[in-house]
Design an enzyme around this catalytic site. Structure first.
Site, PDB file in Angstrom:
ATOM      1  N   GLY A 153       0.791  -1.233   0.000  1.00 32.21           N
ATOM      2  CA  GLY A 153       0.000   0.000   0.000  1.00 32.21           C
ATOM      3  C   GLY A 153       0.824   1.284   0.000  1.00 32.21           C
ATOM      4  N   TYR A 204      -9.960  11.315  10.590  1.00 31.52           N
ATOM      5  CA  TYR A 204     -10.888  11.100  11.704  1.00 31.52           C
ATOM      6  C   TYR A 204     -10.155  11.019  13.047  1.00 31.52           C
ATOM      7  CZ  TYR A 204     -10.315   5.993  10.735  1.00 31.52           C
ATOM      8  OH  TYR A 204      -9.832   4.729  10.512  1.00 31.52           O
ATOM      9  N   PRO A 258      -3.985  11.218   5.610  1.00 26.88           N
ATOM     10  CA  PRO A 258      -4.534  10.997   4.266  1.00 26.88           C
ATOM     11  C   PRO A 258      -6.047  10.866   4.279  1.00 26.88           C
ATOM     12  CG  PRO A 258      -2.958   9.255   4.917  1.00 26.88           C
ATOM     13  CD  PRO A 258      -3.350  10.007   6.152  1.00 26.88           C
ATOM     14  N   GLY A 259      -6.662  11.302   3.206  1.00 27.31           N
ATOM     15  CA  GLY A 259      -8.055  10.953   2.914  1.00 27.31           C
ATOM     16  C   GLY A 259      -8.028   9.624   2.181  1.00 27.31           C
TER      17      GLY A 259
HETATM   18  C1  HXC Z   1     -15.306  -7.736  14.410  1.00 27.53           C
HETATM   19  C2  HXC Z   1     -13.126  -8.516  14.371  1.00 27.53           C
HETATM   20  C3  HXC Z   1     -13.076  -8.363  12.962  1.00 27.53           C
HETATM   21  C4  HXC Z   1     -14.253  -7.868  12.306  1.00 27.53           C
HETATM   22  C5  HXC Z   1     -11.159  -9.111  13.635  1.00 27.53           C
HETATM   23  N1  HXC Z   1     -11.912  -8.982  14.731  1.00 27.53           N
HETATM   24  N2  HXC Z   1     -11.842  -8.739  12.535  1.00 27.53           N
HETATM   25  N3  HXC Z   1     -14.221  -8.206  15.092  1.00 27.53           N
HETATM   26  N4  HXC Z   1     -15.331  -7.578  13.075  1.00 27.53           N
HETATM   27  N5  HXC Z   1     -14.292  -7.697  10.979  1.00 27.53           N
HETATM   28  C6  HXC Z   1     -11.539  -9.325  16.105  1.00 27.53           C
HETATM   29  C7  HXC Z   1     -11.235 -10.805  16.243  1.00 27.53           C
HETATM   30  O1  HXC Z   1     -12.433 -11.565  16.392  1.00 27.53           O
HETATM   31  C8  HXC Z   1     -10.363 -10.822  17.498  1.00 27.53           C
HETATM   32  O2  HXC Z   1     -11.105 -10.677  18.673  1.00 27.53           O
HETATM   33  C9  HXC Z   1      -9.568  -9.530  17.338  1.00 27.53           C
HETATM   34  O3  HXC Z   1     -10.325  -8.694  16.474  1.00 27.53           O
HETATM   35  C10 HXC Z   1      -8.185  -9.772  16.709  1.00 27.53           C
HETATM   36  O4  HXC Z   1      -8.391 -10.398  15.446  1.00 27.53           O
HETATM   37  P1  HXC Z   1      -7.262 -11.300  14.772  1.00 27.53           P
HETATM   38  O5  HXC Z   1      -7.766 -11.719  13.438  1.00 27.53           O
HETATM   39  O6  HXC Z   1      -6.821 -12.380  15.715  1.00 27.53           O
HETATM   40  O7  HXC Z   1      -6.049 -10.238  14.676  1.00 27.53           O
HETATM   41  P2  HXC Z   1      -4.754 -10.221  13.768  1.00 27.53           P
HETATM   42  O8  HXC Z   1      -4.509 -11.580  13.150  1.00 27.53           O
HETATM   43  O9  HXC Z   1      -3.675  -9.587  14.564  1.00 27.53           O
HETATM   44  O10 HXC Z   1      -5.147  -9.266  12.526  1.00 27.53           O
HETATM   45  C11 HXC Z   1      -5.307  -7.875  12.711  1.00 27.53           C
HETATM   46  C12 HXC Z   1      -6.415  -7.279  11.841  1.00 27.53           C
HETATM   47  C13 HXC Z   1      -6.267  -7.658  10.357  1.00 27.53           C
HETATM   48  C14 HXC Z   1      -6.402  -5.769  12.077  1.00 27.53           C
HETATM   49  C15 HXC Z   1      -7.766  -7.845  12.357  1.00 27.53           C
HETATM   50  O11 HXC Z   1      -7.302  -7.070   9.577  1.00 27.53           O
HETATM   51  C16 HXC Z   1      -4.918  -7.213   9.803  1.00 27.53           C
HETATM   52  O12 HXC Z   1      -3.953  -7.988   9.849  1.00 27.53           O
HETATM   53  N6  HXC Z   1      -4.820  -5.963   9.279  1.00 27.53           N
HETATM   54  C17 HXC Z   1      -3.568  -5.352   8.802  1.00 27.53           C
HETATM   55  C18 HXC Z   1      -3.763  -4.487   7.598  1.00 27.53           C
HETATM   56  C19 HXC Z   1      -4.871  -3.474   7.670  1.00 27.53           C
HETATM   57  O13 HXC Z   1      -5.785  -3.572   8.512  1.00 27.53           O
HETATM   58  N7  HXC Z   1      -4.831  -2.519   6.751  1.00 27.53           N
HETATM   59  C20 HXC Z   1      -5.857  -1.475   6.667  1.00 27.53           C
HETATM   60  C21 HXC Z   1      -5.344  -0.182   7.164  1.00 27.53           C
HETATM   61  S1  HXC Z   1      -6.407   1.011   6.520  1.00 27.53           S
HETATM   62  P3  HXC Z   1     -11.606 -11.954  19.579  1.00 27.53           P
HETATM   63  O14 HXC Z   1     -12.178 -11.356  20.813  1.00 27.53           O
HETATM   64  O15 HXC Z   1     -12.617 -12.656  18.730  1.00 27.53           O
HETATM   65  O16 HXC Z   1     -10.375 -12.792  19.836  1.00 27.53           O
HETATM   66  C22 HXC Z   1      -6.553   2.295   7.506  1.00 27.53           C
HETATM   67  C23 HXC Z   1      -7.298   3.448   6.831  1.00 27.53           C
HETATM   68  C24 HXC Z   1      -7.767   4.495   7.756  1.00 27.53           C
HETATM   69  O17 HXC Z   1      -6.120   2.310   8.604  1.00 27.53           O
HETATM   70  C25 HXC Z   1      -8.613   5.589   7.128  1.00 27.53           C
HETATM   71  C26 HXC Z   1      -9.346   5.314   5.861  1.00 27.53           C
HETATM   72  C27 HXC Z   1      -9.989   6.516   5.226  1.00 27.53           C
HETATM   73  P1  NAP Z   2      -2.056  -1.585   4.137  1.00 26.30           P
HETATM   74  O1  NAP Z   2      -1.433  -1.804   2.808  1.00 26.30           O
HETATM   75  O2  NAP Z   2      -2.947  -2.639   4.691  1.00 26.30           O
HETATM   76  O3  NAP Z   2      -0.892  -1.246   5.160  1.00 26.30           O
HETATM   77  C1  NAP Z   2      -0.865  -1.645   6.488  1.00 26.30           C
HETATM   78  C2  NAP Z   2       0.480  -2.289   6.752  1.00 26.30           C
HETATM   79  O4  NAP Z   2       0.651  -2.489   8.156  1.00 26.30           O
HETATM   80  C3  NAP Z   2       0.660  -3.640   6.080  1.00 26.30           C
HETATM   81  O5  NAP Z   2       1.852  -3.641   5.349  1.00 26.30           O
HETATM   82  C4  NAP Z   2       0.752  -4.640   7.233  1.00 26.30           C
HETATM   83  O6  NAP Z   2       1.650  -5.693   6.899  1.00 26.30           O
HETATM   84  C5  NAP Z   2       1.300  -3.722   8.341  1.00 26.30           C
HETATM   85  N1  NAP Z   2       0.988  -4.231   9.671  1.00 26.30           N
HETATM   86  C6  NAP Z   2      -0.228  -4.558  10.171  1.00 26.30           C
HETATM   87  N2  NAP Z   2      -0.106  -5.002  11.423  1.00 26.30           N
HETATM   88  C7  NAP Z   2       1.217  -4.936  11.738  1.00 26.30           C
HETATM   89  C8  NAP Z   2       1.976  -5.260  12.896  1.00 26.30           C
HETATM   90  N3  NAP Z   2       1.388  -5.753  13.996  1.00 26.30           N
HETATM   91  N4  NAP Z   2       3.317  -5.075  12.864  1.00 26.30           N
HETATM   92  C9  NAP Z   2       3.903  -4.574  11.752  1.00 26.30           C
HETATM   93  N5  NAP Z   2       3.250  -4.252  10.631  1.00 26.30           N
HETATM   94  C10 NAP Z   2       1.917  -4.435  10.627  1.00 26.30           C
HETATM   95  O7  NAP Z   2      -2.935  -0.239   4.125  1.00 26.30           O
HETATM   96  P2  NAP Z   2      -2.638   1.257   3.620  1.00 26.30           P
HETATM   97  O8  NAP Z   2      -3.925   1.760   3.088  1.00 26.30           O
HETATM   98  O9  NAP Z   2      -1.415   1.302   2.777  1.00 26.30           O
HETATM   99  O10 NAP Z   2      -2.375   2.004   5.000  1.00 26.30           O
HETATM  100  C11 NAP Z   2      -1.112   2.621   5.292  1.00 26.30           C
HETATM  101  C12 NAP Z   2      -1.293   3.701   6.321  1.00 26.30           C
HETATM  102  O11 NAP Z   2      -2.105   4.745   5.808  1.00 26.30           O
HETATM  103  C13 NAP Z   2      -1.985   3.238   7.601  1.00 26.30           C
HETATM  104  O12 NAP Z   2      -1.424   3.894   8.713  1.00 26.30           O
HETATM  105  C14 NAP Z   2      -3.401   3.702   7.410  1.00 26.30           C
HETATM  106  O13 NAP Z   2      -4.097   3.865   8.614  1.00 26.30           O
HETATM  107  C15 NAP Z   2      -3.157   5.023   6.704  1.00 26.30           C
HETATM  108  N6  NAP Z   2      -4.297   5.534   5.970  1.00 26.30           N
HETATM  109  C16 NAP Z   2      -4.671   4.962   4.808  1.00 26.30           C
HETATM  110  C17 NAP Z   2      -5.729   5.498   4.101  1.00 26.30           C
HETATM  111  C18 NAP Z   2      -6.167   4.932   2.780  1.00 26.30           C
HETATM  112  O14 NAP Z   2      -7.128   5.439   2.207  1.00 26.30           O
HETATM  113  N7  NAP Z   2      -5.494   3.925   2.250  1.00 26.30           N
HETATM  114  C19 NAP Z   2      -6.419   6.610   4.599  1.00 26.30           C
HETATM  115  C20 NAP Z   2      -6.015   7.165   5.810  1.00 26.30           C
HETATM  116  C21 NAP Z   2      -4.933   6.619   6.493  1.00 26.30           C
HETATM  117  P3  NAP Z   2       1.590  -7.173   7.558  1.00 26.30           P
HETATM  118  O15 NAP Z   2       0.197  -7.664   7.404  1.00 26.30           O
HETATM  119  O16 NAP Z   2       2.627  -7.934   6.788  1.00 26.30           O
HETATM  120  O17 NAP Z   2       2.007  -7.033   8.988  1.00 26.30           O
END
Ligand code: HXC
Ligand code: NAP
Length: 292
Positions: free
Chosen positions: A26, A156, A197-198
């Protein structure tokens, strides 16, 4: 090697070593690419080493730069400490830390468990704290130099948002961390800034925030006054500027890059852009008529 498409001049980050958490995918990957093109050496880190290795190989091919992939869960202090050691062993120095790693998903808050909150706050807030603390302690022990922490938050962080409440709480904390340390650690030559970022389409964010049909139902571009989502290059350019010495007097700032999105939601009458121009004559007559 591709030509440098950045607003920054060639070699603007020459000799710098930059660590990007979440750098294999990303926006993190896009920032890595931009920094490499400007001459930096980059360490990309996240949990999945295979993803990081593949991204590192591609980035080196695209830019001719040097990329160190390191597996590290930012929630775990020992792994963060080991990350810093690996970077220093390989490059001998580190100049900037970009806290980009994040976790997020949409859900009504009443459906969440405490563990769900803990997970998101652990990655976003504690992950940023762990990395900042480890790198900051290292920098403070060394002679002052140009050093930066760049946090990736979101708009937010200050408005809050339903359905992503753990993320909103955590990002608000990251904003407070940014502004607090900008003042406290300036005396060590450490600048701390943030980007808010938006909408920037990425697989990680879109899969979790706009799954299935939601992507068509809630077209993010329509929320943005500029009428489009962000391009990664635009954010990467801003990040390159903020980690570079060219921004050396910017400290404690959070730069919003969202095409005006959050302000559109904030201004009570911004919905009036839906009124057709032809309607304004009639509206003016009615409003002026209210006097009599
Ligand atoms: C409700 C949920 C859920 C869901 C997980 N959980 N997904 N609850 N609805 N959709 C709960 C699980 O049941 C568990 O609780 C706890 O959260 C931890 O979940 P795990 O799957 O065990 O966690 P983990 O394997 O560490 O994975 C973390 C994750 C996953 C955040 C859930 O999505 C991930 O790896 N994400 C990394 C990348 C990412 O999220 N990128 C997006 C960033 S975008 P219980 O109690 O059941 O054990 C961003 C943009 C912001 O930030 C602004 C946009 C405009
Ligand atoms: P993304 O590709 O899902 O990036 C999230 C990264 O975080 C992944 O590379 C993931 O890799 C890593 N990560 C998650 N859990 C981690 C952990 N426990 N330890 C280390 N690394 C971890 O999403 P993105 O959209 O590029 O987001 C990047 C940043 O921009 C984030 O801070 C997000 O909140 C911010 N942001 C994004 C948007 C948007 O529109 N895209 C808007 C506002 C803000 P692994 O799964 O390999 O750990």
């Amino acid at each position: 090697m591709e030509k440098n498409p950045s607003m920054m001049r060639d070699g603007a980050l020459d000799g710098q070593v930059i660590v990007i958490t979440g750098g294999g995918t990303g926006l993190g990957r896009s920032m890595a690419q931009a920094f490499l093109r400007l001459g930096a050496k980059v360490c990309i880190t996240s949990r999945k080493i295979e993803v990081l290795r593949e991204a590192a190989a591609q980035l080196e091919k695209e830019t001719g730069g040097t990329v160190l992939p390191v597996a590290c869960d930012v929630r775990k202090w020992q792994e963060v400490d080991a990350l810093l050691k690996q970077v220093l062993d390989r490059f001998g120095r580190v100049d900037s830390l970009v806290n980009d790693a994040a976790g997020n998903f949409i859900s009504p808050t009443e459906r969440l468990s405490p563990k769900a909150f803990e997970t998101i706050i652990g990655i976003v807030l504690m992950g940023s704290v762990n990395c900042t603390l480890a790198f900051g302690k290292h920098w403070i022990e060394e002679p002052p130099a140009h050093r930066t922490v760049l946090n990736i938050t979101t708009t937010y962080a200050w408005t809050g948002s339903g359905y992503v409440v753990p993320s909103a709480c955590a990002k608000a904390g990251v904003l407070a961390l940014t502004r607090s340390l900008a003042v406290e650690w300036a005396k060590y030559g450490i600048r701390t800034n943030a980007i808010a970022p938006g909408p920037f389409p990425t697989k990680g964010a879109w899969q979790r925030l706009l799954p299935g049909q939601l992507v068509e139902q809630f077209d993010m571009a329509k929320r943005v006054p500029l009428g489009r989502v962000g391009e990664h290059r635009e954010l990467a350019d801003l990040a390159a500027y903020l980690v570079s010495p060219y921004s050396s007097y910017i400290n404690g700032e959070v730069v919003t890059i969202d095409g005006g999105e959050w302000l559109k939601g904030a201004g009570q009458f911004n919905m009036l852009d839906q009124v057709e121009p032809a309607m304004w004559d009639a509206i003016e007559r009615m409003v002026r008529g209210a006097k009599s």
